[in-house]
Scaffold this motif. Structure first.
Motif, PDB file in Angstrom:
ATOM      1  N   ARG A  91      -3.689  -3.999  -7.158  1.00  0.00           N
ATOM      2  CA  ARG A  91      -3.188  -4.375  -6.070  1.00  0.00           C
ATOM      3  C   ARG A  91      -4.062  -5.113  -5.092  1.00  0.00           C
ATOM      4  O   ARG A  91      -3.991  -6.057  -4.451  1.00  0.00           O
ATOM      5  CB  ARG A  91      -2.227  -3.365  -5.440  1.00  0.00           C
ATOM      6  N   ALA A  92      -5.176  -4.399  -4.849  1.00  0.00           N
ATOM      7  CA  ALA A  92      -6.208  -4.774  -4.028  1.00  0.00           C
ATOM      8  C   ALA A  92      -6.744  -6.326  -4.485  1.00  0.00           C
ATOM      9  O   ALA A  92      -7.242  -6.931  -3.759  1.00  0.00           O
ATOM     10  CB  ALA A  92      -7.339  -3.912  -3.726  1.00  0.00           C
ATOM     11  N   ASP A 114       1.017  -1.354   0.057  1.00  0.00           N
ATOM     12  CA  ASP A 114       0.048  -0.178  -0.131  1.00  0.00           C
ATOM     13  C   ASP A 114       0.644   1.084   0.119  1.00  0.00           C
ATOM     14  O   ASP A 114       2.178   1.390   0.059  1.00  0.00           O
ATOM     15  CB  ASP A 114      -0.894  -0.056   1.161  1.00  0.00           C
ATOM     16  N   GLN A 134     -11.392  -1.295  -1.663  1.00  0.00           N
ATOM     17  CA  GLN A 134     -11.978  -2.713  -1.351  1.00  0.00           C
ATOM     18  C   GLN A 134     -13.222  -3.096  -2.102  1.00  0.00           C
ATOM     19  O   GLN A 134     -13.138  -4.100  -2.902  1.00  0.00           O
ATOM     20  CB  GLN A 134     -11.700  -3.096   0.184  1.00  0.00           C
ATOM     21  N   GLN A 159      -3.944   3.942  -0.915  1.00  0.00           N
ATOM     22  CA  GLN A 159      -4.831   3.790   0.230  1.00  0.00           C
ATOM     23  C   GLN A 159      -5.852   2.433  -0.143  1.00  0.00           C
ATOM     24  O   GLN A 159      -7.032   2.331  -0.208  1.00  0.00           O
ATOM     25  CB  GLN A 159      -5.709   4.859   0.194  1.00  0.00           C
ATOM     26  N   ILE A 160      -5.089   1.261  -0.412  1.00  0.00           N
ATOM     27  CA  ILE A 160      -5.705   0.220  -0.829  1.00  0.00           C
ATOM     28  C   ILE A 160      -6.726  -0.416   0.051  1.00  0.00           C
ATOM     29  O   ILE A 160      -7.586  -0.990  -0.027  1.00  0.00           O
ATOM     30  CB  ILE A 160      -4.518  -1.022  -1.095  1.00  0.00           C
ATOM     31  N   GLY A 161      -6.405  -0.146   1.629  1.00  0.00           N
ATOM     32  CA  GLY A 161      -7.073  -0.522   2.741  1.00  0.00           C
ATOM     33  C   GLY A 161      -8.488   0.262   2.845  1.00  0.00           C
ATOM     34  O   GLY A 161      -9.254  -0.106   3.555  1.00  0.00           O
ATOM     35  N   ASP A 162      -8.676   1.491   2.057  1.00  0.00           N
ATOM     36  CA  ASP A 162      -9.991   2.095   2.128  1.00  0.00           C
ATOM     37  C   ASP A 162     -11.090   1.143   1.753  1.00  0.00           C
ATOM     38  O   ASP A 162     -11.086   0.657   0.828  1.00  0.00           O
ATOM     39  CB  ASP A 162      -9.842   3.293   1.116  1.00  0.00           C
ATOM     40  N   PRO A 163     -12.260   1.313   2.709  1.00  0.00           N
ATOM     41  CA  PRO A 163     -13.337   0.503   2.013  1.00  0.00           C
ATOM     42  C   PRO A 163     -13.907   0.687   0.639  1.00  0.00           C
ATOM     43  O   PRO A 163     -14.295  -0.259   0.087  1.00  0.00           O
ATOM     44  CB  PRO A 163     -14.159   0.854   3.022  1.00  0.00           C
TER      45      PRO A 163
END
Length: 540
Positions: A424-425, A348, A360, A353-357
């Motif tokens: 990447r997600a 990330d 995702q 900000q791959i972890g952003d809902p």
């Protein structure tokens, strides 16, 4: 033993060097007709329609010899297809679709083509595919009554030949001089390659290779399309590029420390350096970032008010147009991607900000249950080209991927951030490359630059995906953002993003410190000039 090993290695090298690449011409035979149009293969022989003599000609593909000739049932013969027993043929003048006994030339069935401008045809084992070249449409029609079952736009504006390889359609276009690989399920252009001649007409699929008739050259070419060697290059230019980074201190304070980092270009598929990169002045040191990118590090101290520094590098290079032809079924699974690539290029970063809902959820919506890395990347590419429009300087500078996707506009950098974040997600490694670009003439100045992404596709490695270029009017134009690099770039930067020197940038990075107030101006640009003799226009 040493002599044996030498000859073994030499033989292996020779075998590899002689391996045909995708797009290579394997065989050339002369066209037996002056106006070649349709082309088909019956398992042993080629059949060619000749609109000059109104003939359908049977040709031995090994020698080019004419084996037999049939009278065309109409007066403007075009497409040909083979269904396993019969020839199918469409006539553009009569606008009729014929089923012909190849032994006698007798017409066993005649159907209305239901196309005002029919050209090429193909047989897929059940139905007939037909090109209407003036409406730029591809039609699937019934061999029972000639009625249309399905239609979608042709890849480009001048479609000619069409054939079927057992899964996908191949469509030639005389306007772009390209041959497109097309998914018959929805008309999606999957990849494309340059046609072997300037006027491709008929196409035929024969035992793992493509045959293409060319009207202008009056030749028929057998083309390699399934080789493991998928990279081709052409249109070489020899250029000199100087990249300059200017930094000015207008004061009144002093810049106590300035660090400038300039990525150093290297030879790669699209560029061959003709000499080592020259630096002016000499760099303090050459360092590498966490991606393995080499950078020239310049350090300046105590720059008083009114000072200016302008470190630069220069290089002479051969620059090529490069194309990687992707046949989707030959791409390996995610599990075939090397562990070190996954480890480095799935991380990330501030701009991703791959972890952003939001990222995702959107990634899952785009890819669904897809697990093939090509199709995952392709679905992300299609989403971006349909939901983003280009904006060079959006409000707030280079924004992170969630902001860009919600806003709906993007610069080339932001197209890259969003492509990286979504892929990447979904477990597909992606990086970006940055380049200095020619702007019009070979003698030009670039202060805008360009970047795009590369996706790791097993077994081939890094393949260009430039979603910024996918915003094209035609399906064939849209696919040119995948696997293609024009001969207008020298790539300086290969980066995963977020390192301490370039952060999420490319071509340069810098940091500075000061005592007192300082007004700073900085500028970066590439200065291009062609190598070789000067061009002077003289009358004949």
């Amino acid at each position: 033993m040493k002599k044996f090993m030498f000859f073994l290695l030499a033989s292996l090298w020779l075998t590899t060097s002689l391996l045909a690449r995708v797009g290579d011409i394997l065989q050339t035979i002369p066209s037996p007709g002056l106006r070649p149009t349709g082309l088909a293969f019956d398992g042993k022989h080629l059949w060619l329609a000749d609109a000059h003599n109104d003939k359908i000609i049977k040709v031995d593909p090994r020698t080019g010899a004419v084996v037999a000739s049939l009278e065309s049932p109409g007066y403007h013969p075009e497409g040909l297809a083979w269904d396993g027993r019969h020839l199918w043929h469409v006539d553009a003048g009569e606008k009729l679709l014929y089923r012909i006994d190849p032994a006698t030339g007798r017409v066993e069935q005649a159907l209305e083509s239901n196309s005002p401008n029919p050209r090429g045809i193909a047989w897929d084992g059940r139905d007939i595919w037909m090109i209407d070249h003036k409406s730029d449409a591809v039609l699937r029609v019934s061999p029972v009554d000639g009625m249309m079952i399905q239609t979608f736009p042709s890849p480009a504006a001048e479609p000619t030949g069409i054939t079927f390889d057992g899964k996908y359609l191949w469509i030639a276009d005389r306007g772009t001089d390209r041959i497109y690989l097309v998914n018959p399920a929805d008309g999606l252009c999957l990849s494309s390659l340059r046609a072997p001649g300037p006027f491709p007409s008929g196409l035929a699929w024969a035992e793992g290779s493509l045959w293409c008739a060319d009207f202008e050259n009056r030749e028929i070419y057998q083309i390699e399309v399934l080789s493991a060697e998928i990279m081709t290059r052409w249109d070489k230019k020899e250029l000199d590029l100087t990249f300059i980074k200017e930094f000015r201190n207008y004061g009144p304070g002093t810049v106590t420390g300035l660090d400038i980092y300039l990525p150093i270009p290297e030879s790669r598929d699209n560029q061959k350096l003709l000499q080592p990169v020259a630096f002016k002045p000499g760099a303090n040191e050459i360092i590498s970032d966490l991606w393995g990118q080499k950078l020239a590090h310049y350090r300046f101290e105590n720059l008083a008010s009114g000072s200016m520094v302008k470190p630069s590098w220069s290089v002479q290079a051969e620059v090529y147009a490069v194309e990687y032809f992707i046949y989707p079924d030959r791409i390996g699974p995610l599990s075939a991607i090397p562990a070190e690539i996954r480890e480095k290029y799935l991380g990330d970063g501030d701009k991703y900000q791959i972890g952003d809902p939001y990222i995702q959820e959107l990634a899952k919506k785009i890819a669904g249950a897809e697990e093939n890395p090509y199709w995952i990347a392709r679905r992300v590419y299609e989403y971006l080209t349909e939901h983003l429009t280009y904006n060079l300087k959006p409000v707030g500078g280079w924004n992170p991927a969630p902001t860009v996707l919600r806003r709906g506009t993007a610069s080339c950098s932001e197209y890259s951030y969003t492509m990286i974040a979504l892929c990447r997600a979904l477990g597909v490694p992606v990086r970006y490359v940055g380049a200095v670009s020619l702007r019009g003439d070979d003698a030009s100045v670039d202060d805008v630059f360009h970047r795009w992404t590369e996706v790791w596709l097993p077994p081939y490695g890094w393949i260009p995906f430039d979603a910024n270029k996918g915003d094209a009017e035609t399906p064939g134009g849209k696919v040119l953002g995948i696997g293609n690099v024009a001969n207008r770039y020298i790539i300086t930067t290969e980066n995963g993003g977020g390192d301490q020197y370039l952060w999420f940038g490319y071509n340069y990075g810098f940091t500075w410190r000061s005592e007192g107030k300082c007004r700073i101006a900085e500028e970066s640009y590439g200065l291009w000039s062609p190598l070789g003799a000067k061009k002077v226009q003289k009358s004949l």
